[in-house]
Design a protein around this motif. Sequence first.
Motif, PDB file in Angstrom:
ATOM      1  N   VAL A 183      -2.350   4.749   6.208  1.00  8.85           N
ATOM      2  CA  VAL A 183      -2.483   3.375   5.731  1.00  8.85           C
ATOM      3  C   VAL A 183      -2.815   2.479   6.921  1.00  8.85           C
ATOM      4  N   GLU A 184      -3.830   1.661   6.790  1.00  3.29           N
ATOM      5  CA  GLU A 184      -4.230   0.769   7.872  1.00  3.29           C
ATOM      6  C   GLU A 184      -3.092  -0.179   8.212  1.00  3.29           C
ATOM      7  N   GLY A 185      -2.731  -0.219   9.485  1.00  2.10           N
ATOM      8  CA  GLY A 185      -1.634  -1.066   9.948  1.00  2.10           C
ATOM      9  C   GLY A 185      -0.385  -0.284  10.298  1.00  2.10           C
ATOM     10  N   VAL A 186      -0.294   0.982   9.848  1.00  6.37           N
ATOM     11  CA  VAL A 186       0.837   1.840  10.214  1.00  6.37           C
ATOM     12  C   VAL A 186       0.610   2.343  11.629  1.00  6.37           C
ATOM     13  N   LEU A 187       1.570   2.085  12.515  1.00 10.13           N
ATOM     14  CA  LEU A 187       1.449   2.497  13.914  1.00 10.13           C
ATOM     15  C   LEU A 187       2.212   3.775  14.219  1.00 10.13           C
ATOM     16  N   ASP A 188       3.366   3.980  13.549  1.00 13.28           N
ATOM     17  CA  ASP A 188       4.200   5.147  13.837  1.00 13.28           C
ATOM     18  C   ASP A 188       5.147   5.373  12.670  1.00 13.28           C
ATOM     19  N   THR A 189       5.540   6.636  12.466  1.00 17.93           N
ATOM     20  CA  THR A 189       6.526   6.964  11.442  1.00 17.93           C
ATOM     21  C   THR A 189       7.517   7.977  11.993  1.00 17.93           C
ATOM     22  N   THR A 190       8.727   7.937  11.461  1.00 15.65           N
ATOM     23  CA  THR A 190       9.753   8.942  11.722  1.00 15.65           C
ATOM     24  C   THR A 190      10.352   9.307  10.382  1.00 15.65           C
ATOM     25  N   THR A 191      10.449  10.602  10.107  1.00 15.16           N
ATOM     26  CA  THR A 191      10.938  11.059   8.815  1.00 15.16           C
ATOM     27  C   THR A 191      12.288  11.735   8.954  1.00 15.16           C
ATOM     28  N   ASN A 192      13.215  11.364   8.077  1.00 14.68           N
ATOM     29  CA  ASN A 192      14.529  11.996   7.987  1.00 14.68           C
ATOM     30  C   ASN A 192      14.680  12.547   6.579  1.00 14.68           C
ATOM     31  N   ILE A 193      14.935  13.856   6.474  1.00 15.64           N
ATOM     32  CA  ILE A 193      15.122  14.488   5.170  1.00 15.64           C
ATOM     33  C   ILE A 193      16.602  14.457   4.823  1.00 15.64           C
ATOM     34  N   ALA A 194      16.904  14.028   3.603  1.00 12.67           N
ATOM     35  CA  ALA A 194      18.291  13.928   3.155  1.00 12.67           C
ATOM     36  C   ALA A 194      18.805  15.300   2.718  1.00 12.67           C
ATOM     37  N   PHE A 195      20.004  15.664   3.192  1.00 14.26           N
ATOM     38  CA  PHE A 195      20.658  16.891   2.751  1.00 14.26           C
ATOM     39  C   PHE A 195      21.445  16.667   1.469  1.00 14.26           C
ATOM     40  N   LYS A 196      22.145  15.544   1.414  1.00 11.24           N
ATOM     41  CA  LYS A 196      23.022  15.232   0.292  1.00 11.24           C
ATOM     42  C   LYS A 196      23.029  13.727   0.102  1.00 11.24           C
ATOM     43  N   ALA A 249       0.832  -1.208   0.000  1.00 13.09           N
ATOM     44  CA  ALA A 249       0.000   0.000   0.000  1.00 13.09           C
ATOM     45  C   ALA A 249       0.869   1.262   0.000  1.00 13.09           C
ATOM     46  N   VAL A 250       1.965   1.236   0.753  1.00 10.32           N
ATOM     47  CA  VAL A 250       2.849   2.393   0.839  1.00 10.32           C
ATOM     48  C   VAL A 250       3.565   2.628  -0.487  1.00 10.32           C
ATOM     49  N   VAL A 251       4.088   1.588  -1.103  1.00  9.52           N
ATOM     50  CA  VAL A 251       4.823   1.769  -2.365  1.00  9.52           C
ATOM     51  C   VAL A 251       3.904   2.235  -3.488  1.00  9.52           C
ATOM     52  N   ASP A 252       2.614   2.006  -3.354  1.00  6.84           N
ATOM     53  CA  ASP A 252       1.648   2.455  -4.363  1.00  6.84           C
ATOM     54  C   ASP A 252       1.311   3.945  -4.257  1.00  6.84           C
ATOM     55  N   ILE A 253       1.768   4.610  -3.191  1.00  6.47           N
ATOM     56  CA  ILE A 253       1.507   6.041  -3.005  1.00  6.47           C
ATOM     57  C   ILE A 253       2.436   6.836  -3.923  1.00  6.47           C
ATOM     58  N   GLU A 254       1.860   7.773  -4.668  1.00  6.18           N
ATOM     59  CA  GLU A 254       2.675   8.619  -5.536  1.00  6.18           C
ATOM     60  C   GLU A 254       3.645   9.436  -4.692  1.00  6.18           C
ATOM     61  N   GLY A 255       4.904   9.438  -5.103  1.00  6.47           N
ATOM     62  CA  GLY A 255       5.958  10.132  -4.364  1.00  6.47           C
ATOM     63  C   GLY A 255       6.827   9.169  -3.578  1.00  6.47           C
ATOM     64  N   ILE A 256       6.365   7.942  -3.409  1.00 12.28           N
ATOM     65  CA  ILE A 256       7.168   6.934  -2.713  1.00 12.28           C
ATOM     66  C   ILE A 256       7.850   6.078  -3.769  1.00 12.28           C
ATOM     67  N   ALA A 264       4.324  16.689   3.289  1.00 16.33           N
ATOM     68  CA  ALA A 264       3.165  16.580   4.178  1.00 16.33           C
ATOM     69  C   ALA A 264       2.046  15.788   3.527  1.00 16.33           C
ATOM     70  N   GLY A 265       1.794  16.036   2.249  1.00 13.25           N
ATOM     71  CA  GLY A 265       0.738  15.312   1.559  1.00 13.25           C
ATOM     72  C   GLY A 265       1.028  13.835   1.433  1.00 13.25           C
ATOM     73  N   VAL A 266       2.283  13.504   1.170  1.00 17.88           N
ATOM     74  CA  VAL A 266       2.652  12.095   1.011  1.00 17.88           C
ATOM     75  C   VAL A 266       2.706  11.382   2.360  1.00 17.88           C
ATOM     76  N   ILE A 267       3.392  11.979   3.321  1.00 16.78           N
ATOM     77  CA  ILE A 267       3.637  11.284   4.592  1.00 16.78           C
ATOM     78  C   ILE A 267       2.444  11.418   5.542  1.00 16.78           C
ATOM     79  N   ALA A 268       2.102  12.640   5.913  1.00 16.87           N
ATOM     80  CA  ALA A 268       0.984  12.830   6.855  1.00 16.87           C
ATOM     81  C   ALA A 268      -0.363  12.578   6.193  1.00 16.87           C
ATOM     82  N   GLY A 269      -0.482  12.973   4.934  1.00 11.89           N
ATOM     83  CA  GLY A 269      -1.758  12.856   4.254  1.00 11.89           C
ATOM     84  C   GLY A 269      -2.119  11.455   3.791  1.00 11.89           C
ATOM     85  N   GLN A 270      -1.113  10.649   3.466  1.00 11.85           N
ATOM     86  CA  GLN A 270      -1.410   9.324   2.922  1.00 11.85           C
ATOM     87  C   GLN A 270      -0.728   8.182   3.672  1.00 11.85           C
TER      88      GLN A 270
END
Length: 93
Positions: free
Chosen positions: A63-76, A21-28, A53-59
């Motif tokens: 997803v049913e079954g997701v309990l928690d997420t942590t996001t790290n933004i890449a600099f380089k 379900a996650v890999v089917d989200i546009e942007g992933i 925000a739209g990809v991570i928080a919005g979608q």
Amino acid sequence: MITALVSIVVEPRRIPEVAQAVVDIEGIDQVFSVTGDVDLIAVVRVRAHEDLAGVIAGQLSKVEGVLDTTTNIAFKTYSKQDLEAGFDLGLDG
């Protein structure tokens, strides 16, 4: 292009379904099933920070079954493949 790595904790019995379900989200771009403190790691690639925000928080987080997420933004990005491509172009010295 903005790249973020999202660590995802999932209900254990739902890992394969959540990964799909996650890999089917546009942007992933990719989803990895991993060992350790989290169950999945998703590679998100979007054009602007606002799109995260739209990809991570919005979608993704909904997803049913997701309990928690942590996001790290890449600099380089450092990539062995990029380095090897440079050598293929005759840039090795």
